[in-house]
Design a protein around this motif. Structure first.
Motif, PDB file in Angstrom:
ATOM      1  N   ALA A 155       0.809  -1.223   0.000  1.00  0.00           N
ATOM      2  CA  ALA A 155       0.000   0.000   0.000  1.00  0.00           C
ATOM      3  C   ALA A 155       0.843   1.276   0.000  1.00  0.00           C
ATOM      4  CB  ALA A 155      -0.967  -0.014   1.176  1.00  0.00           C
ATOM      5  N   PRO A 156       1.881   1.402   0.847  1.00  0.00           N
ATOM      6  CA  PRO A 156       2.685   2.636   0.789  1.00  0.00           C
ATOM      7  C   PRO A 156       3.305   2.870  -0.581  1.00  0.00           C
ATOM      8  CG  PRO A 156       3.153   1.425   2.808  1.00  0.00           C
ATOM      9  CD  PRO A 156       2.320   0.527   1.953  1.00  0.00           C
ATOM     10  N   ALA A 157       3.747   1.778  -1.256  1.00  0.00           N
ATOM     11  CA  ALA A 157       4.328   1.934  -2.592  1.00  0.00           C
ATOM     12  C   ALA A 157       3.287   2.435  -3.582  1.00  0.00           C
ATOM     13  CB  ALA A 157       4.916   0.606  -3.051  1.00  0.00           C
ATOM     14  N   LEU A 158       2.045   1.933  -3.455  1.00  0.00           N
ATOM     15  CA  LEU A 158       0.973   2.385  -4.344  1.00  0.00           C
ATOM     16  C   LEU A 158       0.690   3.865  -4.132  1.00  0.00           C
ATOM     17  CD1 LEU A 158      -1.312   1.846  -6.376  1.00  0.00           C
ATOM     18  CD2 LEU A 158      -2.745   1.136  -4.438  1.00  0.00           C
ATOM     19  N   LEU A 159       0.605   4.285  -2.875  1.00  0.00           N
ATOM     20  CA  LEU A 159       0.297   5.690  -2.589  1.00  0.00           C
ATOM     21  C   LEU A 159       1.427   6.609  -3.021  1.00  0.00           C
ATOM     22  CD1 LEU A 159      -2.012   4.342  -1.011  1.00  0.00           C
ATOM     23  CD2 LEU A 159      -1.678   6.030   0.777  1.00  0.00           C
ATOM     24  N   TRP A 160       2.668   6.199  -2.756  1.00  0.00           N
ATOM     25  CA  TRP A 160       3.792   7.016  -3.199  1.00  0.00           C
ATOM     26  C   TRP A 160       3.904   7.011  -4.717  1.00  0.00           C
ATOM     27  CZ3 TRP A 160       6.260  10.550  -0.543  1.00  0.00           C
ATOM     28  CH2 TRP A 160       6.237  10.495   0.850  1.00  0.00           C
ATOM     29  N   GLY A 161       3.460   5.925  -5.349  1.00  0.00           N
ATOM     30  CA  GLY A 161       3.432   5.904  -6.811  1.00  0.00           C
ATOM     31  C   GLY A 161       2.437   6.905  -7.369  1.00  0.00           C
ATOM     32  N   LEU A 162       1.271   7.003  -6.720  1.00  0.00           N
ATOM     33  CA  LEU A 162       0.298   8.007  -7.143  1.00  0.00           C
ATOM     34  C   LEU A 162       0.863   9.409  -6.974  1.00  0.00           C
ATOM     35  CD1 LEU A 162      -2.998   6.528  -5.616  1.00  0.00           C
ATOM     36  CD2 LEU A 162      -2.467   6.786  -8.044  1.00  0.00           C
ATOM     37  N   LEU A 163       1.528   9.638  -5.843  1.00  0.00           N
ATOM     38  CA  LEU A 163       2.121  10.951  -5.615  1.00  0.00           C
ATOM     39  C   LEU A 163       3.208  11.237  -6.644  1.00  0.00           C
ATOM     40  CD1 LEU A 163       2.350  13.488  -3.876  1.00  0.00           C
ATOM     41  CD2 LEU A 163       3.947  12.249  -2.400  1.00  0.00           C
ATOM     42  N   GLY A 164       4.024  10.232  -6.960  1.00  0.00           N
ATOM     43  CA  GLY A 164       5.046  10.411  -7.980  1.00  0.00           C
ATOM     44  C   GLY A 164       4.466  10.728  -9.340  1.00  0.00           C
ATOM     45  N   THR A 165       3.334  10.107  -9.664  1.00  0.00           N
ATOM     46  CA  THR A 165       2.654  10.402 -10.928  1.00  0.00           C
ATOM     47  C   THR A 165       2.212  11.857 -10.986  1.00  0.00           C
ATOM     48  OG1 THR A 165       1.878   8.109 -11.067  1.00  0.00           O
ATOM     49  CG2 THR A 165       0.715   9.751 -12.399  1.00  0.00           C
ATOM     50  N   VAL A 166       1.641  12.328  -9.885  1.00  0.00           N
ATOM     51  CA  VAL A 166       1.200  13.722  -9.834  1.00  0.00           C
ATOM     52  C   VAL A 166       2.385  14.664 -10.011  1.00  0.00           C
ATOM     53  CG1 VAL A 166       0.196  15.491  -8.338  1.00  0.00           C
ATOM     54  CG2 VAL A 166      -0.810  13.205  -8.407  1.00  0.00           C
ATOM     55  N   VAL A 167       3.474  14.384  -9.297  1.00  0.00           N
ATOM     56  CA  VAL A 167       4.658  15.246  -9.393  1.00  0.00           C
ATOM     57  C   VAL A 167       5.220  15.232 -10.802  1.00  0.00           C
ATOM     58  CG1 VAL A 167       7.028  15.548  -8.593  1.00  0.00           C
ATOM     59  CG2 VAL A 167       5.223  15.012  -6.951  1.00  0.00           C
ATOM     60  N   ALA A 168       5.294  14.044 -11.431  1.00  0.00           N
ATOM     61  CA  ALA A 168       5.835  13.949 -12.791  1.00  0.00           C
ATOM     62  C   ALA A 168       4.997  14.740 -13.782  1.00  0.00           C
ATOM     63  CB  ALA A 168       5.917  12.478 -13.206  1.00  0.00           C
ATOM     64  N   ILE A 169       3.682  14.628 -13.664  1.00  0.00           N
ATOM     65  CA  ILE A 169       2.803  15.367 -14.580  1.00  0.00           C
ATOM     66  C   ILE A 169       2.933  16.861 -14.351  1.00  0.00           C
ATOM     67  CG2 ILE A 169       0.395  15.793 -15.199  1.00  0.00           C
ATOM     68  CD1 ILE A 169      -0.176  12.865 -14.646  1.00  0.00           C
ATOM     69  N   ARG A 170       3.037  17.271 -13.085  1.00  0.00           N
ATOM     70  CA  ARG A 170       3.185  18.701 -12.802  1.00  0.00           C
ATOM     71  C   ARG A 170       4.511  19.230 -13.348  1.00  0.00           C
ATOM     72  NH1 ARG A 170      -0.098  21.109  -8.948  1.00  0.00           N
ATOM     73  NH2 ARG A 170      -2.208  20.406  -9.374  1.00  0.00           N
ATOM     74  N   VAL A 171       5.562  18.430 -13.233  1.00  0.00           N
ATOM     75  CA  VAL A 171       6.856  18.846 -13.766  1.00  0.00           C
ATOM     76  C   VAL A 171       6.780  18.987 -15.287  1.00  0.00           C
ATOM     77  CG1 VAL A 171       9.249  18.116 -14.120  1.00  0.00           C
ATOM     78  CG2 VAL A 171       8.211  17.930 -11.858  1.00  0.00           C
ATOM     79  N   MET A 172       6.117  18.040 -15.938  1.00  0.00           N
ATOM     80  CA  MET A 172       5.968  18.116 -17.393  1.00  0.00           C
ATOM     81  C   MET A 172       5.177  19.358 -17.790  1.00  0.00           C
ATOM     82  SD  MET A 172       7.592  15.688 -18.829  1.00  0.00           S
ATOM     83  CE  MET A 172       6.852  15.761 -20.456  1.00  0.00           C
ATOM     84  N   GLN A 173       4.126  19.648 -17.032  1.00  0.00           N
ATOM     85  CA  GLN A 173       3.344  20.853 -17.323  1.00  0.00           C
ATOM     86  C   GLN A 173       4.184  22.106 -17.152  1.00  0.00           C
ATOM     87  OE1 GLN A 173       0.085  20.368 -14.570  1.00  0.00           O
ATOM     88  NE2 GLN A 173      -1.181  19.266 -16.044  1.00  0.00           N
ATOM     89  N   ALA A 174       5.043  22.120 -16.126  1.00  0.00           N
ATOM     90  CA  ALA A 174       5.889  23.292 -15.901  1.00  0.00           C
ATOM     91  C   ALA A 174       6.938  23.434 -16.989  1.00  0.00           C
ATOM     92  CB  ALA A 174       6.560  23.191 -14.532  1.00  0.00           C
ATOM     93  N   LEU A 175       7.497  22.298 -17.455  1.00  0.00           N
ATOM     94  CA  LEU A 175       8.525  22.357 -18.491  1.00  0.00           C
ATOM     95  C   LEU A 175       7.952  22.781 -19.833  1.00  0.00           C
ATOM     96  CD1 LEU A 175      10.646  19.174 -17.659  1.00  0.00           C
ATOM     97  CD2 LEU A 175      11.228  21.566 -17.228  1.00  0.00           C
ATOM     98  N   LEU A 176       6.764  22.243 -20.150  1.00  0.00           N
ATOM     99  CA  LEU A 176       6.143  22.607 -21.419  1.00  0.00           C
ATOM    100  C   LEU A 176       5.711  24.062 -21.408  1.00  0.00           C
ATOM    101  CD1 LEU A 176       4.019  19.409 -22.143  1.00  0.00           C
ATOM    102  CD2 LEU A 176       6.158  20.099 -23.228  1.00  0.00           C
ATOM    103  N   GLY A 177       5.176  24.499 -20.274  1.00  0.00           N
ATOM    104  CA  GLY A 177       4.784  25.902 -20.139  1.00  0.00           C
ATOM    105  C   GLY A 177       3.475  26.196 -20.832  1.00  0.00           C
ATOM    106  N   PRO A 178       2.798  27.249 -20.411  1.00  0.00           N
ATOM    107  CA  PRO A 178       1.511  27.602 -21.001  1.00  0.00           C
ATOM    108  C   PRO A 178       1.618  28.118 -22.423  1.00  0.00           C
ATOM    109  CG  PRO A 178       2.199  29.298 -19.464  1.00  0.00           C
ATOM    110  CD  PRO A 178       3.199  28.200 -19.348  1.00  0.00           C
ATOM    111  N   GLN A 179       2.809  28.582 -22.822  1.00  0.00           N
ATOM    112  CA  GLN A 179       2.928  29.178 -24.141  1.00  0.00           C
ATOM    113  C   GLN A 179       2.894  28.141 -25.255  1.00  0.00           C
ATOM    114  OE1 GLN A 179       2.791  32.396 -24.594  1.00  0.00           O
ATOM    115  NE2 GLN A 179       2.709  32.723 -22.377  1.00  0.00           N
TER     116      GLN A 179
END
Length: 702
Positions: free
Chosen positions: A636-660
């Motif tokens: 269970a902890p690995a699953l929850l940390w995996g979900l958190l890692g997914t969120v962080v990865a997507i947020r990082v990708m959004q920040a790198l791509l940028g709104p422009q």
């Protein structure tokens, strides 16, 4: 209060994150806790009482009543709700468009559906924790804070609509009130409980060792000097009792100081204890103390006020701030007799007031704190009314009036309801409370809209940490310990880091160790399932089969022993714990044993109606079973940390791509600017500034 658009968005994201962790954590444990072969099968819980559909739904509000229509049993329905809740919360965390009223309504309804039927039944203790109640209350406030409509696509549209929601800060004020109730009551009950450890300021000399699931940092915190432990208890009382009234302070810097003190306390608890999502949820509540300027990093030096009224107001705010800090410091020194020992490089502290004096003080301040909340709410209502007067256009004004009326009434009603559980900590005030508040609370109590709180009321294990150790045997003579994944067992194993997951069986094992096994009826069912070798229950103890000593064949006999555990001393190599046998906790039993059958019958845990074979193998049921097979190998902890890692990865990708880089941004770039008159109108309709709390900032000239 200053603008709170950014804090509201942060709050909604935080609530979504907590819901995601809570649903995912519960999902991993459903088969072992509530499945047909679980400790407390859910089929025993939800049984129609012969009432109509709507009366039954109102009395026990849960969507699990509808699972037979989907071809699912109760446990499968609970799995479906947990999966959908996890995915919906993940979407709300990632997508701004999903932070909508309906999404948070579904999240709240799904968690209420899981909580309600299992918390009210005898023995159904696995979903009856204060943080479950806190999440339900916070989740309901989130659906009021969330916007009723999807956000506009274009920034210019957002600007034009910025001033047509005069009600939007009202539900968010309830978050601040909830945070106040949680922290103030948690501090007060430590003293009203008459616990000698809290009164003697020695609670933390036991807490790190005796809490349910320590972390590795708990060992180091336990071995800090006693004087520092006692000073930390004083700081805890300061943060939980004296600071919360500052949540409603008119001076912005006082609110921010209160915010950072609460954050400090929660972060230290997270480091030194595994309290699942509770501390994260408390941190989410603290967003109600922030404002847009602080979150936007607007920390430039403020100019000297240009007019004498503003300069006078700024001076008065500064004097009030200094007076509050001085009062807090002198009060702590007086109440706890703080003395600095320069030779020993320590600070001595002791409680200088009596229980009677504290009881009289509590009786004197409980009702005024209610009036403080009422006055703060009245100011918010007046501010919302002023904002409504600034709305332009008769249609917009009418819509704003309707929304203000609905949300204003809901806010006042929820505040009134919350006064009842809040007053539980002071009986005489509770008895004098308006009878209408009691009736209103009684009407909606089953919807879990308001609760009483009081964490760490008493310190347990003052003579050593009680711990139950299960043992199995094939012959009744040679016994092998059954080690859990998370709770202390093997003295050489370091305490794990589990949060934000809550292993609910491990938590209940901690409570069971505090008394005889008859006080924990579910324990007899756990022994039965281990004798039967039921895999779902075994996975709650050890997720990987080879680590379970009886994975090839169930034990013939099972018993339980009670030990006293203590942290090892510095210098003891290879050991985190020391333990001493105390007594037998549960007698040795086997399948068909008269003692086991007697206990099962006494607690109503006999399988009188064994699980019926599935009459319908629906596509949905097959999909749930397939999903379970894919996820079951993960802890269970690995699953929850995996979900958190997914969120962080997507947020990082959004920040790198940028709104422009998005097509919409390119379209916005070439879109002509709006007319000046529309911009001016939106500025006139914007919320009023918080003059009292940000008085040193001069108003920008037009």
């Amino acid at each position: 209060m200053a603008g709170s658009r950014l804090p509201r968005q942060l709050f909604l994201q935080g609530v979504a994150a907590v819901f995601m962790f809570a649903f995912a954590s519960l999902y991993t444990q459903i088969p072992g806790l509530y499945g047909p072969e679980g400790i407390l099968p859910a089929r025993r819980t939800l049984r129609p009482q012969g009432k109509g559909r709507w009366p039954q739904l109102w009395e026990t509000p849960t969507l699990l009543w509808e699972t037979p229509l989907l071809g699912l049993d109760t446990a499968q329905g609970l799995e479906l709700l947990s999966l959908l809740g996890t995915l919906l919360a993940l979407g709300a965390l990632l997508l701004h468009q999903l932070r909508h009223f309906l999404v948070y309504l579904l999240l709240w309804a799904a968690y209420l559906s899981a909580y309600q039927p299992f918390s009210l039944q005898v023995g159904q203790v696995f979903l009856y924790f204060q943080w479950d109640s806190l999440l339900l209350e916070t989740g309901f406030l989130a659906l009021l804070v969330a916007p009723l409509r999807l956000p506009p696509r274009h920034k210019h549209a957002q600007g034009r609509l910025a001033g047509v929601l005069p009600h939007e800060d009202l539900p968010f004020w309830l978050v601040r009130w909830l945070l106040f109730r949680l922290m103030f009551a948690s501090g007060v009950v430590k003293l009203t409980s008459r616990c000698p450890a809290w009164w003697g300021l020695t609670a933390l000399t036991y807490h790190f060792e005796t809490q349910c699931l320590p972390t590795p940092a708990s060992w180091f915190a336990h071995h800090l000097p006693v004087w520092l432990h006692k000073l930390s208890v004083v700081a805890t009382f300061l943060i939980e009792i004296a600071v919360p009234p500052l949540f409603f302070a008119p001076v912005r810097r006082l609110r921010l100081a209160a915010f950072y003190s609460q954050v400090l306390l929660q972060v230290l608890i997270i480091i030194t204890g595994n309290y699942n999502f509770f501390n994260l949820l408390t941190l989410v509540l603290t967003t109600a103390l922030l404002d847009d300027a602080h979150l936007a990093g607007n920390s430039r030096r403020k100019k000297t006020p240009s007019s004498w009224p503003k300069a006078l107001l700024a001076l008065l705010a500064l004097l009030l701030e200094l007076a509050v800090y001085g009062l807090l410091a002198s009060g702590v020194v007086y109440c706890f007799g703080l003395e600095v020992d320069w030779e020993q490089h320590s600070v001595h502290s002791k409680t200088t007031f009596t229980f009677h004096q504290f009881s009289q003080w509590l009786k004197m301040v409980t009702l005024p704190t209610m009036w403080l909340g009422a006055a703060s709410l009245a100011w918010e209502l007046l501010t919302a009314l002023w904002r409504w007067t600034q709305v332009r256009g008769w249609l917009q004004k009418f819509c704003a009036a309707v929304q203000l009326s609905v949300f204003g009434t809901a806010t006042v009603a929820l505040f009134t309801i919350s006064l009842v559980p809040y007053s539980y900590m002071e009986p005489s005030t509770h008895g004098r409370l308006w009878t209408g508040a009691h009736r209103l609370f009684g009407t909606v109590e089953h919807l879990q809209l308001a609760h009483s709180y009081g964490l760490f009321r008493r310190m347990t294990g003052l003579g050593g940490r009680p711990e139950v150790v299960l043992e199995g045997s094939y012959d009744g003579h040679h016994w092998t310990e059954i080690e859990f994944m998370y709770k202390p067992g093997n003295v050489s194993r370091a305490p794990p880091i589990v949060a934000p997951h809550q292993p609910r069986l491990d938590w209940q094992m901690w409570f069971a160790a505090l008394g005889p096994h008859t006080h924990s009826p579910w324990f007899t069912s756990l022994v039965l399932r281990l004798l039967q070798g039921k895999e779902p229950v075994i996975r709650l103890i050890q997720n990987h089969a080879p680590r379970y000593p009886f994975h090839k064949q169930p034990p013939t006999y099972v018993r339980a022993q009670r030990y006293k555990y203590r942290f090892s001393k510095p210098g003891e190599q290879g050991q985190w714990w020391r333990r001493q046998w105390v007594e037998e906790f549960f007698p040795s039993v086997s399948l068909g044993d008269p003692t086991l059958d007697m206990l099962l019958g006494q607690f109503g845990l006999q399988d009188k109606s064994p699980p019926r074979p599935r009459s319908s193998s629906s596509t949905l049921a097959q999909a749930l079973r397939w999903m379970r097979e894919q996820l079951s190998p993960l802890e269970a902890p690995a699953l929850l940390w995996g979900l958190l890692g997914t969120v962080v990865a997507i947020r990082v990708m959004q920040a790198l791509l940028g709104p422009q880089s998005s097509p919409r941004a390119k379209e916005e770039k070439h879109r002509p600017a709006p007319p000046e008159d529309s911009v001016a109108a939106s500025k006139q309709a914007s919320p009023a500034p918080d003059v009292s709390s940000d008085s040193q900032t001069p108003r920008r000239k037009k």
